[in-house]
Design an enzyme around this catalytic site. Structure first.
Site, short mmCIF file in Angstrom:
data_model
loop_
_atom_site.label_atom_id
_atom_site.label_comp_id
_atom_site.label_asym_id
_atom_site.label_seq_id
_atom_site.Cartn_x
_atom_site.Cartn_y
_atom_site.Cartn_z
N SER A 137 0.86 -1.18 0.00
CA SER A 137 0.00 0.00 0.00
C SER A 137 0.89 1.23 0.00
CB SER A 137 -0.90 0.02 1.23
OG SER A 137 -1.54 1.27 1.38
N TYR A 150 -1.72 0.94 10.66
CA TYR A 150 -1.74 0.40 9.31
C TYR A 150 -0.45 0.77 8.57
CZ TYR A 150 -3.50 -0.78 4.66
OH TYR A 150 -3.66 -1.33 3.41
#
Length: 239
Positions: A137, A150
């Site tokens: 990501s 995250y």
């Protein structure tokens, strides 16, 4: 597990929806036998029937579940480590250790479990054609407010991908790095709060699951001597 003898096998985790399901469809269209793996077996069964693949219930946070998947597979040519997710959007000092634990177990340790369980089969792919695609990501490269847990987990996926390349297992390793993608990702992050999830994408130009799946399909279609170390893709307006 019944798989035609000479058909290449791809394992896609987190395949019950979003990027995983879209990737499974495109890989199947390219001739792969796709083993779709996730926790939501009802959705997997429907997808497997649609694409002529195989559905296996999988919890990447459970070593027993990962080992059970590995034991069923006669061969693996491609592993797409797509299972992952985020929880919460609080400042670091207010984040939940439980949420951090879930994010590490799912994004980082889940990825490691699958690689360790399947590496020998991937190494055995004909002509050193084995490939691992880890779904990273942009959060693993750029920190954003409220994303500390995250961000840290996806930095871990980045390290895993680099370590595999350095260790030279006679396989190819790719990290795909999406930016903003309109899927049910934010619905999970906000524990089913549809209004908060929708607000993430409203008024924005977003990628969709098929955009990222096409990157997966393209990487998997390349000749065996080509390795895409990392592939970053964003909507045009995301800098």
């Amino acid at each position: 597990m019944s798989i035609p003898e000479n058909q290449k096998v791809a394992v896609v985790t987190g395949a019950s929806s979003g990027i995983g399901a879209a990737s499974a469809r495109l890989l199947a269209n390219d001739g792969w036998h796709v083993v779709v793996a996730a926790r939501r077996k009802d959705k997997l069964d429907a997808l497997a029937e649609e694409i002529g693949g195989t559905a296996v219930e999988l919890d990447v946070t459970s070593q027993e579940s990962v080992d059970a998947l590995a034991a069923q597979l006669p061969r693996v040519d491609l592993l797409v480590n797509n299972a992952g997710g985020a929880k919460g959007l609080e400042p670091l000092t207010e984040t939940s250790i439980e949420d951090w634990t879930w994010m590490y177990e799912t994004n980082v340790l889940g990825t490691v479990r699958l690689i360790q369980a399947l590496i020998k089969k991937i190494e055995a792919a004909p002509d050193n054609s084995g490939l691992i695609i880890n779904m990273g990501s942009i959060a693993g490269w750029s920190v954003y407010e409220g994303g500390s847990g995250y961000n840290a987990a996806k930095h871990g996926v980045r390290v895993i991908s680099r370590a595999l390349r350095l260790e030279n297992h006679n396989i190819r390793t790719t990290e795909i790095i999406p930016g903003r993608v309109a899927t049910d990702f934010s619905l999970v992050r906000f524990e089913g709060n549809e209004d908060r999830a929708k607000a993430v994408y409203d008024g924005q130009l977003n990628l969709v699951a098929d955009d990222v799946a096409e990157a997966v399909r393209w990487v998997a279609s390349l000749p065996n001597h080509v390795n895409i170390d990392r592939l970053e893709l964003k909507p045009r307006t995301q800098s």
